[in-house]
Structures are given as structure tokens and as C-alpha cells.
Design a protein around this motif. Structure first.
Motif, PDB file in Angstrom:
ATOM      1  N   VAL A  81       0.839  -1.208   0.000  1.00 59.37           N
ATOM      2  CA  VAL A  81       0.000   0.000   0.000  1.00 59.37           C
ATOM      3  C   VAL A  81       0.871   1.252   0.000  1.00 59.37           C
ATOM      4  O   VAL A  81       0.658   2.177  -0.793  1.00 59.37           O
ATOM      5  N   SER A  84       2.579   1.598  -3.386  1.00 60.73           N
ATOM      6  CA  SER A  84       1.607   1.938  -4.437  1.00 60.73           C
ATOM      7  C   SER A  84       1.240   3.415  -4.368  1.00 60.73           C
ATOM      8  O   SER A  84       1.172   4.094  -5.406  1.00 60.73           O
ATOM      9  N   ASN A  85       1.011   3.917  -3.175  1.00 59.49           N
ATOM     10  CA  ASN A  85       0.682   5.339  -3.018  1.00 59.49           C
ATOM     11  C   ASN A  85       1.868   6.222  -3.378  1.00 59.49           C
ATOM     12  O   ASN A  85       1.700   7.282  -3.993  1.00 59.49           O
ATOM     13  N   TRP A 100      -5.852  12.452  -5.605  1.00 60.40           N
ATOM     14  CA  TRP A 100      -5.768  10.991  -5.497  1.00 60.40           C
ATOM     15  C   TRP A 100      -6.292  10.524  -4.159  1.00 60.40           C
ATOM     16  O   TRP A 100      -6.021  11.133  -3.122  1.00 60.40           O
ATOM     17  N   GLU A 101      -7.052   9.471  -4.147  1.00 63.48           N
ATOM     18  CA  GLU A 101      -7.515   8.848  -2.905  1.00 63.48           C
ATOM     19  C   GLU A 101      -6.560   7.701  -2.597  1.00 63.48           C
ATOM     20  O   GLU A 101      -6.588   6.676  -3.283  1.00 63.48           O
ATOM     21  N   ILE A 103      -4.837   4.373  -1.482  1.00 58.52           N
ATOM     22  CA  ILE A 103      -5.443   3.071  -1.220  1.00 58.52           C
ATOM     23  C   ILE A 103      -5.137   2.647   0.208  1.00 58.52           C
ATOM     24  O   ILE A 103      -4.185   3.137   0.831  1.00 58.52           O
ATOM     25  N   THR A 104      -5.945   1.740   0.739  1.00 60.12           N
ATOM     26  CA  THR A 104      -5.776   1.249   2.105  1.00 60.12           C
ATOM     27  C   THR A 104      -5.507  -0.255   2.070  1.00 60.12           C
ATOM     28  O   THR A 104      -5.689  -0.913   1.038  1.00 60.12           O
ATOM     29  N   GLU A 107      -8.673  -2.100   1.155  1.00 61.01           N
ATOM     30  CA  GLU A 107      -8.961  -2.080  -0.282  1.00 61.01           C
ATOM     31  C   GLU A 107      -8.037  -3.041  -1.037  1.00 61.01           C
ATOM     32  O   GLU A 107      -8.477  -3.722  -1.965  1.00 61.01           O
ATOM     33  N   LEU A 108      -6.769  -3.084  -0.636  1.00 59.31           N
ATOM     34  CA  LEU A 108      -5.835  -4.006  -1.275  1.00 59.31           C
ATOM     35  C   LEU A 108      -6.261  -5.447  -1.035  1.00 59.31           C
ATOM     36  O   LEU A 108      -6.244  -6.269  -1.957  1.00 59.31           O
ATOM     37  N   TYR A 111      -9.113  -6.221  -3.230  1.00 66.65           N
ATOM     38  CA  TYR A 111      -8.641  -6.400  -4.609  1.00 66.65           C
ATOM     39  C   TYR A 111      -8.043  -7.795  -4.794  1.00 66.65           C
ATOM     40  O   TYR A 111      -8.332  -8.480  -5.773  1.00 66.65           O
TER      41      TYR A 111
END
Length: 121
Positions: A81, A84-85, A100-101, A103-104, A107-108, A111
Motif C-alpha cells: 500500500v 503503491s501510493n 488521489w484517494e 489506497i488502504t 482495499e488491497l 482487490y
């Protein structure tokens, strides 16, 4: 006439073939490297039996999710995470990244689960 010619293939001999150049031999002498005993003779190879336990060395969990979480720990998911951010920031620049929101971990995980389910169906 045959395309392959056996005249170019040297016959096998019972005497060892050494292909080191004099320069290579001198280098081995100077560095203390023992000479290689390459040969065209085939010699038997003995392989010792492998007696150690193979495979996973942990108790197998009861659910697929527990097995998945054994390999994808929370620390690993947190690192994914964060990276990715960070990658999003590097690609978008600060101005676009403000929109941009991030990711957490939840959420990962969702996914990963969705991607795995798509492969099962």
C-alpha cells in the motif's frame, strides 16, 4: 551428398583432453588455483540420498484465507500500500496527487480477494 559431415568431428579418445592455454595455466600457477582435470571420459557419479524433510515446515491452516495470510502478512500488505501510493505520487506529481484517494490495506485485501475469485469462477 550429406549436409552433415563426420570428418569435422574428432574421434573420441581414451586420453584426457586439456584445453587450457599456456596463459591460463600460468594464471592458475600464479593464483594457486588447482588445475582442472577435464576429460572426454565418462565417469560414474554418485549422488547421496536426500534425507531431510521436504515441503512446508509449518502447520497447515484450515482455511484458504489463513494460508493466503500466512504468505501475505499485514506487514507485506502495508508495504504494498505504501509503495503503491508513493508510485502514484511519483507518476502524477503533487498537484494531481492531491486529488488521489490513497489506497488502504482493506482495499488491497479486497482487490486480492476479487482477483482470486475471478480466477476460480
Amino acid at each position: 551428398a550429406s549436409i552433415l559431415s563426420t570428418s569435422a568431428i574428432p574421434p573420441l579418445s581414451s586420453t584426457p583432453v586439456h584445453t587450457s592455454t599456456p596463459k591460463q595455466k600460468q594464471h592458475r600457477i600464479n593464483t594457486g588455483i588447482p588445475p582442472k582435470n577435464w576429460s572426454t571420459l565418462l565417469q560414474p557419479v554418485t549422488i547421496q540420498p536426500y534425507n531431510l524433510t521436504a515441503g512446508p515446515q509449518f502447520q497447515v491452516e484450515t482455511s484458504a484465507l489463513e494460508v493466503f495470510n500466512h504468505f501475505f502478512t499485514n506487514d507485506l500488505k502495508t508495504l504494498i500500500v505504501q509503495q503503491s501510493n508513493l508510485y502514484a505520487l511519483q507518476c502524477m506529481g503533487q498537484h494531481k496527487f492531491d486529488e488521489w484517494e490513497p489506497i488502504t490495506v482493506a482495499e488491497l485485501s479486497a482487490y486480492f480477494g476479487f482477483t482470486i475469485l475471478m480466477g476460480v469462477v
